[in-house]
Design a protein around this motif. Structure first.
Motif, PDB file in Angstrom:
ATOM      1  N   VAL A 161      16.519  -4.931   7.670  1.00  0.00           N
ATOM      2  CA  VAL A 161      15.005  -4.299   6.907  1.00  0.00           C
ATOM      3  C   VAL A 161      15.929  -4.701   5.856  1.00  0.00           C
ATOM      4  CG1 VAL A 161      14.939  -1.987   6.395  1.00  0.00           C
ATOM      5  CG2 VAL A 161      14.987  -2.632   8.340  1.00  0.00           C
ATOM      6  N   LYS A 162      15.131  -5.022   4.524  1.00  0.00           N
ATOM      7  CA  LYS A 162      15.068  -5.245   3.433  1.00  0.00           C
ATOM      8  C   LYS A 162      15.671  -4.231   2.320  1.00  0.00           C
ATOM      9  CE  LYS A 162      12.982  -9.316   1.172  1.00  0.00           C
ATOM     10  NZ  LYS A 162      12.280  -9.812   0.597  1.00  0.00           N
ATOM     11  N   GLY A 163      16.255  -4.281   1.557  1.00  0.00           N
ATOM     12  CA  GLY A 163      16.334  -3.026  -0.125  1.00  0.00           C
ATOM     13  C   GLY A 163      15.719  -2.893  -0.961  1.00  0.00           C
ATOM     14  N   LEU A 164      15.084  -2.625  -1.545  1.00  0.00           N
ATOM     15  CA  LEU A 164      13.839  -2.687  -2.391  1.00  0.00           C
ATOM     16  C   LEU A 164      14.790  -1.524  -3.473  1.00  0.00           C
ATOM     17  CD1 LEU A 164      10.401  -3.168  -1.495  1.00  0.00           C
ATOM     18  CD2 LEU A 164      12.394  -4.813  -1.359  1.00  0.00           C
ATOM     19  N   ILE A 165      14.538  -2.499  -5.466  1.00  0.00           N
ATOM     20  CA  ILE A 165      14.741  -1.423  -6.034  1.00  0.00           C
ATOM     21  C   ILE A 165      12.679  -1.610  -6.424  1.00  0.00           C
ATOM     22  CG2 ILE A 165      17.140  -1.512  -5.985  1.00  0.00           C
ATOM     23  CD1 ILE A 165      16.550  -2.991  -9.217  1.00  0.00           C
ATOM     24  N   GLU A 166      12.752   0.310  -7.502  1.00  0.00           N
ATOM     25  CA  GLU A 166      11.783   0.417  -8.076  1.00  0.00           C
ATOM     26  C   GLU A 166      11.656  -0.074  -9.519  1.00  0.00           C
ATOM     27  OE1 GLU A 166       7.991   3.554  -7.228  1.00  0.00           O
ATOM     28  OE2 GLU A 166       9.777   3.428  -6.663  1.00  0.00           O
ATOM     29  N   THR A 167      10.701  -0.335 -10.106  1.00  0.00           N
ATOM     30  CA  THR A 167      10.757  -0.229 -11.527  1.00  0.00           C
ATOM     31  C   THR A 167       9.780   1.203 -11.492  1.00  0.00           C
ATOM     32  OG1 THR A 167       8.457  -1.340 -11.579  1.00  0.00           O
ATOM     33  CG2 THR A 167      10.037  -2.975 -12.016  1.00  0.00           C
ATOM     34  N   ASP A 190      21.002 -11.919  -2.799  1.00  0.00           N
ATOM     35  CA  ASP A 190      20.426 -12.485  -1.588  1.00  0.00           C
ATOM     36  C   ASP A 190      18.390 -11.989  -1.564  1.00  0.00           C
ATOM     37  OD1 ASP A 190      18.516 -14.038   0.544  1.00  0.00           O
ATOM     38  OD2 ASP A 190      20.153 -14.140   1.575  1.00  0.00           O
ATOM     39  N   PRO A 191      17.517 -12.514  -1.757  1.00  0.00           N
ATOM     40  CA  PRO A 191      16.220 -12.155  -2.467  1.00  0.00           C
ATOM     41  C   PRO A 191      16.126 -11.896  -0.621  1.00  0.00           C
ATOM     42  CG  PRO A 191      15.670 -14.738  -2.291  1.00  0.00           C
ATOM     43  CD  PRO A 191      17.488 -14.127  -2.647  1.00  0.00           C
ATOM     44  N   ASP A 192      16.394 -12.616   0.329  1.00  0.00           N
ATOM     45  CA  ASP A 192      15.607 -12.137   2.038  1.00  0.00           C
ATOM     46  C   ASP A 192      16.435 -10.493   2.484  1.00  0.00           C
ATOM     47  OD1 ASP A 192      15.022 -14.552   2.145  1.00  0.00           O
ATOM     48  OD2 ASP A 192      16.538 -15.745   3.221  1.00  0.00           O
ATOM     49  N   HIS A 193      17.409 -10.158   1.343  1.00  0.00           N
ATOM     50  CA  HIS A 193      17.708  -8.968   1.414  1.00  0.00           C
ATOM     51  C   HIS A 193      17.733  -8.035   0.791  1.00  0.00           C
ATOM     52  CE1 HIS A 193      19.510 -11.104   5.329  1.00  0.00           C
ATOM     53  NE2 HIS A 193      19.963 -11.432   4.529  1.00  0.00           N
ATOM     54  N   VAL A 194      17.268  -8.169   0.208  1.00  0.00           N
ATOM     55  CA  VAL A 194      17.182  -7.634  -1.962  1.00  0.00           C
ATOM     56  C   VAL A 194      16.136  -7.676  -2.684  1.00  0.00           C
ATOM     57  CG1 VAL A 194      18.365  -6.205  -3.184  1.00  0.00           C
ATOM     58  CG2 VAL A 194      19.918  -6.474  -1.435  1.00  0.00           C
ATOM     59  N   GLY A 195      15.466  -7.494  -2.753  1.00  0.00           N
ATOM     60  CA  GLY A 195      14.022  -7.749  -3.546  1.00  0.00           C
ATOM     61  C   GLY A 195      13.904  -6.125  -4.352  1.00  0.00           C
ATOM     62  N   VAL A 196      13.056  -6.283  -4.662  1.00  0.00           N
ATOM     63  CA  VAL A 196      11.821  -5.420  -6.053  1.00  0.00           C
ATOM     64  C   VAL A 196      10.839  -4.770  -6.072  1.00  0.00           C
ATOM     65  CG1 VAL A 196      11.007  -5.374  -8.712  1.00  0.00           C
ATOM     66  CG2 VAL A 196      13.555  -6.588  -7.762  1.00  0.00           C
ATOM     67  N   LEU A 197      10.129  -3.963  -5.629  1.00  0.00           N
ATOM     68  CA  LEU A 197       9.190  -3.335  -5.640  1.00  0.00           C
ATOM     69  C   LEU A 197       8.359  -3.192  -7.393  1.00  0.00           C
ATOM     70  CD1 LEU A 197       8.630   0.150  -3.538  1.00  0.00           C
ATOM     71  CD2 LEU A 197       6.686  -0.431  -5.648  1.00  0.00           C
ATOM     72  N   TYR A 198       7.327  -3.996  -7.589  1.00  0.00           N
ATOM     73  CA  TYR A 198       6.720  -4.008  -8.694  1.00  0.00           C
ATOM     74  C   TYR A 198       5.991  -2.847  -8.788  1.00  0.00           C
ATOM     75  CZ  TYR A 198       4.455  -5.589 -12.872  1.00  0.00           C
ATOM     76  OH  TYR A 198       4.700  -6.174 -13.780  1.00  0.00           O
ATOM     77  N   ASP A 199       6.203  -1.581  -9.807  1.00  0.00           N
ATOM     78  CA  ASP A 199       5.312  -0.264  -9.467  1.00  0.00           C
ATOM     79  C   ASP A 199       4.558  -0.191 -11.097  1.00  0.00           C
ATOM     80  OD1 ASP A 199       4.006   1.872 -10.265  1.00  0.00           O
ATOM     81  OD2 ASP A 199       4.718   2.702  -8.155  1.00  0.00           O
ATOM     82  N   ARG A 221       1.881 -10.756 -15.867  1.00  0.00           N
ATOM     83  CA  ARG A 221       2.319 -11.814 -14.897  1.00  0.00           C
ATOM     84  C   ARG A 221       3.568 -12.607 -15.848  1.00  0.00           C
ATOM     85  NH1 ARG A 221      -1.764 -17.225 -14.660  1.00  0.00           N
ATOM     86  NH2 ARG A 221      -3.135 -15.253 -14.105  1.00  0.00           N
ATOM     87  N   MET A 222       3.940 -11.990 -16.709  1.00  0.00           N
ATOM     88  CA  MET A 222       5.443 -12.826 -17.502  1.00  0.00           C
ATOM     89  C   MET A 222       6.786 -12.396 -15.748  1.00  0.00           C
ATOM     90  SD  MET A 222       6.942 -12.473 -20.866  1.00  0.00           S
ATOM     91  CE  MET A 222       7.991 -11.245 -20.474  1.00  0.00           C
ATOM     92  N   GLY A 223       6.426 -10.557 -15.838  1.00  0.00           N
ATOM     93  CA  GLY A 223       7.057 -10.123 -14.809  1.00  0.00           C
ATOM     94  C   GLY A 223       6.937 -10.555 -13.942  1.00  0.00           C
ATOM     95  N   LEU A 224       6.097 -10.653 -12.878  1.00  0.00           N
ATOM     96  CA  LEU A 224       5.841 -11.476 -10.974  1.00  0.00           C
ATOM     97  C   LEU A 224       6.771 -12.749 -11.487  1.00  0.00           C
ATOM     98  CD1 LEU A 224       2.739  -9.925 -11.020  1.00  0.00           C
ATOM     99  CD2 LEU A 224       4.557  -9.010 -10.314  1.00  0.00           C
ATOM    100  N   ALA A 277       8.981  -8.243  -3.652  1.00  0.00           N
ATOM    101  CA  ALA A 277       9.112  -7.852  -2.413  1.00  0.00           C
ATOM    102  C   ALA A 277       7.291  -7.212  -1.982  1.00  0.00           C
ATOM    103  CB  ALA A 277       9.939  -7.193  -2.350  1.00  0.00           C
ATOM    104  N   HIS A 278       7.105  -6.221  -2.508  1.00  0.00           N
ATOM    105  CA  HIS A 278       6.390  -4.932  -2.747  1.00  0.00           C
ATOM    106  C   HIS A 278       5.401  -4.589  -4.016  1.00  0.00           C
ATOM    107  CE1 HIS A 278       4.182  -2.233  -0.214  1.00  0.00           C
ATOM    108  NE2 HIS A 278       4.685  -1.287  -0.520  1.00  0.00           N
ATOM    109  N   VAL A 279       4.314  -3.782  -4.489  1.00  0.00           N
ATOM    110  CA  VAL A 279       4.147  -3.192  -5.348  1.00  0.00           C
ATOM    111  C   VAL A 279       3.268  -2.105  -5.064  1.00  0.00           C
ATOM    112  CG1 VAL A 279       1.570  -4.190  -6.617  1.00  0.00           C
ATOM    113  CG2 VAL A 279       3.406  -6.056  -5.736  1.00  0.00           C
ATOM    114  N   HIS A 280       3.606  -1.622  -5.626  1.00  0.00           N
ATOM    115  CA  HIS A 280       2.448   0.070  -5.237  1.00  0.00           C
ATOM    116  C   HIS A 280       1.516   0.310  -6.443  1.00  0.00           C
ATOM    117  CE1 HIS A 280       6.129   3.020  -3.498  1.00  0.00           C
ATOM    118  NE2 HIS A 280       5.296   1.926  -2.908  1.00  0.00           N
ATOM    119  N   VAL A 281       0.631   0.512  -5.562  1.00  0.00           N
ATOM    120  CA  VAL A 281      -0.435   1.009  -6.786  1.00  0.00           C
ATOM    121  C   VAL A 281      -1.327   2.596  -6.904  1.00  0.00           C
ATOM    122  CG1 VAL A 281      -3.554   0.726  -6.309  1.00  0.00           C
ATOM    123  CG2 VAL A 281      -1.741  -0.791  -5.550  1.00  0.00           C
TER     124      VAL A 281
END
Length: 290
Positions: A145-151, A171-180, A193-196, A204-208
């Motif tokens: 299960v990948k672990g994400l930190i959130e902006t 390792d981005p296969d196991h740790v990523g970023v939730l972009y909010d 776009r620069m941030g992405l 890894a994921h985006v919140h709306v």
């Protein structure tokens, strides 16, 4: 891109109600809020961060997990995430969430990031967070299960570049970023776009959701200073230009989920979900044709 919803934003729906509504509206994944509700809070009216009826309780054990899994499976809407409120450094709590997430078939959990409130210096908080994330990475690998930190505002990861510093080298296969992007209205704005592009494989994921800045009262003091505050708005109404944001996501090849998390109270819960799904589907159609 597909749509999901984080159940912090659906506090008056039970898991069964939420899962059925998600299927009806064409929402493709569920992010379950994961937190215990104190007995005194459970007596209150439903609310986002209080008596949230769509929250998976850690104290509920296997029985709670089975209920939420059944709700998801009966509706045919998979669990995308189990989303807790972990403190950086809480490895025992992290492993408990990972275990629940694996049982539910989730892809992600949310990892902890230190808050920033001027009481401790950033370098110490950064080292604390890095040590935690390095220790959490093998746990995420172990549980699949990948672990994400959130902006998130009022943390040491309020922007894409700050979040990147925390995960860089992992390792981005196991740790990523939730972009909010909605959180970035409060604190941490950078060109989307620069941030992405900077996040690259860690995205890894985006919140709306959305927010705006509003003047508070009249200018005050000898210098006539104006006070301002950021507040949540409807998804169409705030500072984040979601059409541009989706185009920017497409530009970096993002094909993951857009997770609905509207705190504006502009609509009742079911209407909020319906309106947001319609809006996002329209934007996805427009950007696909562009």
């Amino acid at each position: 891109m597909k749509l999901s919803t984080f159940t912090v934003a659906t506090p008056d729906l039970t898991p069964e109600m939420l899962a059925a509504k998600a299927r009806e509206l064409g929402i493709h994944g569920i992010e379950w809020r994961y937190k215990d509700t104190p007995p005194e809070v459970a007596k209150e009216e439903p609310s986002f961060w209080g008596n949230n009826l769509c929250t998976l309780s850690p104290a509920g054990g296997d029985e709670q997990i089975a209920r939420f899994k059944q709700a998801s499976e009966a509706a045919g809407v998979p669990t995308l995430s189990v989303t807790p409120y972990l403190a950086a450094g809480d490895l025992a709590g992290t492993e408990q969430v990972l275990s629940a997430a694996r049982e539910l078939g989730a892809s992600y959990i949310r990892l902890g990031v230190p808050s920033y409130n001027r009481t401790r210096p950033f370098p110490a908080l950064f080292e604390e967070a890095r040590s935690y994330l390095k220790a959490a990475e093998p746990l995420c690998r172990q549980y699949g299960v990948k672990g994400l930190i959130e902006t998130h505002h009022v943390t040491i990861a309020p922007s894409a570049s700050a979040a990147y510093r925390l995960v860089d080298g992992l390792d981005p296969d196991h740790v990523g970023v939730l972009y909010d992007p909605g959180n970035l209205v409060h604190e941490g704005f950078e060109n989307y776009r620069m941030g992405l592009e900077l996040l690259g494989p860690y995205l890894a994921h985006v919140h709306v959701k959305n927010a705006g800045w509003f003047a508070e009262g009249e200018p005050a003091g000898e210098l006539g200073e104006q006070a301002w505050s950021a507040r949540w708005t409807g998804v169409r109404d705030g500072i984040v230009p979601w059409g541009q944001l989706i185009a920017d996501l497409r530009s970096v090849g993002y094909d993951g989920y857009l997770g609905i998390e509207d705190f504006s109270r502009q609509y009742e819960t079911e209407q909020m979900l319906r309106e947001t799904v319609q809006y996002l589907n329209a934007l996805l159609g427009e950007t696909a044709r562009a």
